[in-house]
Design an enzyme around this catalytic site. Sequence first.
Site, PDB file in Angstrom:
ATOM      1  N   GLY A  20       0.821  -1.207   0.000  1.00  0.00           N
ATOM      2  CA  GLY A  20       0.000   0.000   0.000  1.00  0.00           C
ATOM      3  C   GLY A  20       0.846   1.244   0.000  1.00  0.00           C
ATOM      4  N   GLY A  23       0.296   8.871   2.545  1.00  0.00           N
ATOM      5  CA  GLY A  23       0.666  10.234   2.212  1.00  0.00           C
ATOM      6  C   GLY A  23       2.151  10.455   2.047  1.00  0.00           C
ATOM      7  N   VAL A  27       4.227   0.912   1.963  1.00  0.00           N
ATOM      8  CA  VAL A  27       4.417  -0.257   2.817  1.00  0.00           C
ATOM      9  C   VAL A  27       4.630  -1.456   1.905  1.00  0.00           C
ATOM     10  CG1 VAL A  27       3.436  -1.740   4.597  1.00  0.00           C
ATOM     11  CG2 VAL A  27       3.013   0.729   4.656  1.00  0.00           C
ATOM     12  N   ASP A 132      -5.809   8.432  14.605  1.00  0.00           N
ATOM     13  CA  ASP A 132      -6.147   8.021  13.236  1.00  0.00           C
ATOM     14  C   ASP A 132      -6.639   6.567  13.217  1.00  0.00           C
ATOM     15  OD1 ASP A 132      -6.487   8.336  10.494  1.00  0.00           O
ATOM     16  OD2 ASP A 132      -4.416   7.793  10.025  1.00  0.00           O
TER      17      ASP A 132
END
Length: 152
Positions: A20, A23, A27, A132
Amino acid sequence: MSGVRRGSRLGKYRLDRRLGQGGFAEVWKARDMVEGRTVALKIADARAASGSPRGEIEKEARIASRLHHPNIVAVRNADWLGKRFIIASELAERNLADYSRARRSPRAALDVIHQIAAALAHAHSHRIMHRDVKPQNILIFAGGRAALGDFG
């Protein structure tokens, strides 16, 4: 991210597959060639690393490495490799957004909620707030263990 591709090496890590992108980082599923284990390798974009004070980009690793709890993703290593900052952590099977069992089973969903509440309680007891919490930051491991990641 330039210079980062499947099969390339960053220090002791061989990159296997991109999992993935966020911002400021990608990863990757990577292989630690020294310890012989598979990890999730978060690689900060070189431009983001150079634009941020060194202390800010290292903050996530410091926070997560202080929290030892089965429902918080364990950091295995954090380091600067050239101009890139990396964080190696345990590799999950999927994130909550991709965990269909929690959508089909109220018991499984409650189990995940209970585990993440325990992780948050542990973090709060160390005066750390996540800020988050979302399905992509809740990782699911073998046996249904849920763990909270991405304390950045």
